[in-house]
Scaffold this active site. Structure first.
Site, PDB file in Angstrom:
ATOM      1  N   LYS A 157     -25.525  48.629 141.041  1.00  0.00           N
ATOM      2  CA  LYS A 157     -26.084  49.813 141.698  1.00  0.00           C
ATOM      3  C   LYS A 157     -26.629  50.794 140.663  1.00  0.00           C
ATOM      4  O   LYS A 157     -27.738  51.319 140.810  1.00  0.00           O
ATOM      5  CB  LYS A 157     -25.013  50.504 142.544  1.00  0.00           C
ATOM      6  CG  LYS A 157     -24.663  49.779 143.830  1.00  0.00           C
ATOM      7  CD  LYS A 157     -23.463  50.429 144.520  1.00  0.00           C
ATOM      8  CE  LYS A 157     -23.100  49.673 145.793  1.00  0.00           C
ATOM      9  NZ  LYS A 157     -21.862  50.159 146.420  1.00  0.00           N
ATOM     10  N   GLN A 165     -17.002  53.685 146.620  1.00  0.00           N
ATOM     11  CA  GLN A 165     -16.913  52.225 146.719  1.00  0.00           C
ATOM     12  C   GLN A 165     -15.639  51.810 147.451  1.00  0.00           C
ATOM     13  O   GLN A 165     -14.535  52.234 147.104  1.00  0.00           O
ATOM     14  CB  GLN A 165     -16.932  51.609 145.312  1.00  0.00           C
ATOM     15  CG  GLN A 165     -16.941  50.098 145.287  1.00  0.00           C
ATOM     16  CD  GLN A 165     -18.211  49.511 145.855  1.00  0.00           C
ATOM     17  OE1 GLN A 165     -19.300  50.019 145.649  1.00  0.00           O
ATOM     18  NE2 GLN A 165     -18.066  48.425 146.589  1.00  0.00           N
ATOM     19  N   ASP A 184     -24.122  55.720 152.607  1.00  0.00           N
ATOM     20  CA  ASP A 184     -23.562  54.518 153.232  1.00  0.00           C
ATOM     21  C   ASP A 184     -23.667  54.586 154.759  1.00  0.00           C
ATOM     22  O   ASP A 184     -23.536  53.571 155.440  1.00  0.00           O
ATOM     23  CB  ASP A 184     -22.082  54.359 152.849  1.00  0.00           C
ATOM     24  CG  ASP A 184     -21.856  53.218 151.866  1.00  0.00           C
ATOM     25  OD1 ASP A 184     -22.757  52.368 151.728  1.00  0.00           O
ATOM     26  OD2 ASP A 184     -20.777  53.169 151.253  1.00  0.00           O
TER      27      ASP A 184
END
Length: 296
Positions: free
Chosen positions: A54, A98, A121
């Site tokens: 990422k 995460q 997200d």
């Protein structure tokens, strides 16, 4: 019939190129550089690899990458304090924590502490509600990637029958909402669905997201249907480790009209859409034009 392969790797490269071009425009016109902050708690090897990827791709498209790596025993109080700091940092436009988190941390509490406008997200309860009611929201990356590929293949999705196999908050439910938003007739199927094969056979579009290796055989697929395989499962075959999807690719590809492979299908789209979401969040926060074709 041999299915057309929907190349997620190539599609993701195109998405990243569009993001990079729009990022350059934003920088030139406003002097603002979109920024993505990723928070990793603990030493999970798969998460570490993912976070590195990422960060690398964020920088490659011209955005700022901020990585925060915390010890596995980090307290909830300290993690929430970091998120609060990032919420109030104008240089940070997207925040991603995460998952999974260590067991002593409340994932729902942590996710819902993120500013919904920076929740790239798309997991915050406010974004879930906005998506469910057809309003502008941050959309979960994997379903967004699936939608982009379906729109590219079909053009209009209006009136098509779609079956989503799986009802997770991360993929199944938001995928169904996105398909509804594009005027599909949507069925969410799952482990309790009666006569699942027959339900799937009625679909023009099948999205498999259950996490069970090769659960969907080719004889469940209507001839000419489009199959989006979200599953990534590691199995042992002939003494070797192999990645397979939730769909039996060999049999399904003989009847489907189009299908995503595993690997190289949906997977690459997830990070590409994370970058797109970060750019979108930056544009919305600063009253700038949003990128075309990179939102739901």
């Amino acid at each position: 019939m041999t299915a057309q392969i929907i190349d997620g790797k190539a599609f993701a490269a195109d998405v990243r190129a569009k993001v990079a071009a729009h990022v350059a425009r934003v920088k030139e016109e406003s002097g603002i550089t979109p920024g993505l902050a990723v928070v990793l708690v603990g030493e999970d090897p798969a998460s570490q690899v993912y976070v590195r990827s990422k960060g690398k791709q964020t920088v490659e498209v011209g955005m700022n990458s901020y990585e925060h790596k915390l010890e596995a025993d980090t307290s909830e109080e300290d993690l929430l304090a970091l998120i609060d700091k990032l919420n109030n940092d104008p240089a940070v436009h997207g925040i991603l924590v995460q998952l999974p988190l260590p067991g002593h941390l409340n994932e729902d509490l942590v996710i819902n502490s993120i500013d919904p406008a920076k929740d790239v997200d798309g997991f915050h309860i406010s974004n879930v509600g906005l998506l469910g009611t057809g309003q502008k929201s941050m959309v979960p990356c994997t379903p967004l990637g699936c939608l982009m590929m379906l729109r590219d293949h079909h053009g209009s999705l209006s009136g098509l029958n779609a079956v989503v196999i799986g009802r997770s908050n991360i993929v199944g439910k938001p995928m169904a909402q996105l398909l509804l938003g594009d005027s599909c007739t949507v069925t969410i199927a799952h482990s309790r669905t009666k006569d699942l094969p027959e339900v799937v056979r009625g679909a023009d579009i099948v999205v498999a997201a259950v996490g069970r290796p090769e659960m969907v055989p080719g004889d469940w697929i209507r001839e000419g249907a489009t199959v989006i395989d979200v599953g990534i499962n590691r199995i042992e075959r002939d003494g070797k480790n192999k990645l397979v999807g939730d769909v039996d690719f060999e049999s399904a590809s003989k009847v489907a009209g189009a299908i995503t492979p595993v690997p190289g299908g949906v997977g690459p789209m997830t990070i590409a859409c994370l970058l797109a979401n970060t750019l979108t969040a930056c544009c919305r926060a600063n009253g700038l034009a949003e990128p075309d074709g990179l939102t739901a």
